[in-house]
Design an enzyme around this catalytic site. Structure first.
Site, PDB file in Angstrom:
ATOM      1  N   ARG A  62      39.618  40.716  40.171  1.00 51.16           N
ATOM      2  CA  ARG A  62      38.432  41.564  40.270  1.00 51.16           C
ATOM      3  C   ARG A  62      37.144  40.749  40.345  1.00 51.16           C
ATOM      4  O   ARG A  62      36.132  41.226  40.878  1.00 51.16           O
ATOM      5  CB  ARG A  62      38.410  42.565  39.105  1.00 51.16           C
ATOM      6  N   GLU A  99      42.858  40.288  26.770  1.00 47.19           N
ATOM      7  CA  GLU A  99      43.074  41.453  25.895  1.00 47.19           C
ATOM      8  C   GLU A  99      44.527  41.884  25.916  1.00 47.19           C
ATOM      9  O   GLU A  99      45.057  42.317  24.900  1.00 47.19           O
ATOM     10  CB  GLU A  99      42.158  42.620  26.309  1.00 47.19           C
TER      11      GLU A  99
END
Ligand SMILES: O=P(O)(O)OC[C@H]1O[C@H](OP(=O)(O)OP(=O)(O)O)[C@H](O)[C@@H]1O
Ligand SMILES: Nc1ncnc2[nH]cnc12
Length: 174
Positions: A62, A99
């Protein structure tokens, strides 16, 4: 103006609970990317707040979507930081946790001139694992990280604390 861009962008970020793993609320930016005027406004905002740099660096995947158009807007080159095994020549590489997993990032050893000033662009600052690993690679390569610019920061994960010596800019904060 940036408040206006922030609210338009925030309205186009979708929360997806329990993706990719249970307990994670995934911030899906595909509705924002699919809205031309908002996408353009976000790129314009990131470019307008950028310090003077020689290069923009983006992290797969991204970070490529946002970083490459920011580089074009600034009139500078773009350097991809890729997941392991994708770059054909000699690389610097570093393992990191994020994460919801772990991975290895790589950059071509000769991608930046020694002393180049770079802007790092990505969509999400969460734990900061990806960004901290990127900074380490860039500094090993002899670059100076002038700033890191994110579309959004998940502040409860405190990624900013891992970038304490750097300028960190975010449009949205959750
Ligand atoms: O701050 P962190 O905890 O490190 O998380 C942030 C990173 O996680 C996402 O990338 P991901 O590895 O999911 O790759 P993608 O861009 O290919 O979806 C996002 O695009 C950031 O690069
Ligand atoms: N919650 C999240 N949503 C989207 N991208 C992420 N990268 C790391 N954490 C994320």
């Amino acid at each position: 103006m940036s408040g206006d861009i922030a609210s338009r962008a925030a309205a186009l970020v979708r929360d997806v609970p329990d993706y990719p793993t249970p307990g994670v609320v995934f911030k899906d930016i595909t509705p924002l990317l699919g809205d031309g005027p908002t996408f353009a406004a976000v790129i314009g905002h990131l470019a307008q707040q950028a310090p003077e740099v020689d290069l923009v660096v983006g992290m797969e995947a991204r970070g490529f979507i946002l970083g490459a158009p920011v580089a074009v807007a600034l009139g500078v080159g773009f350097v991809p930081v890729r997941k392991a095994g994708k770059l054909p020549r000699e690389t610097l590489s570093g393992a990191y946790d994020l994460e919801y997993g772990s991975a290895v990032l790589e950059v071509h050893r000769d991608a930046m001139a020694h002393g180049a000033r770079v802007l790092v662009v990505d969509d999400v600052l969460a734990t900061g694992g990806t960004a901290a690993a990127t900074v380490e690679l860039l500094e090993q390569a002899g670059s100076k990280v002038a700033a890191l610019s994110f579309l959004m920061e998940l502040s409860f994960l405190e990624g900013r604390s891992r970038l304490a010596d750097h300028v960190v800019q975010t449009l949205l904060t959750y």
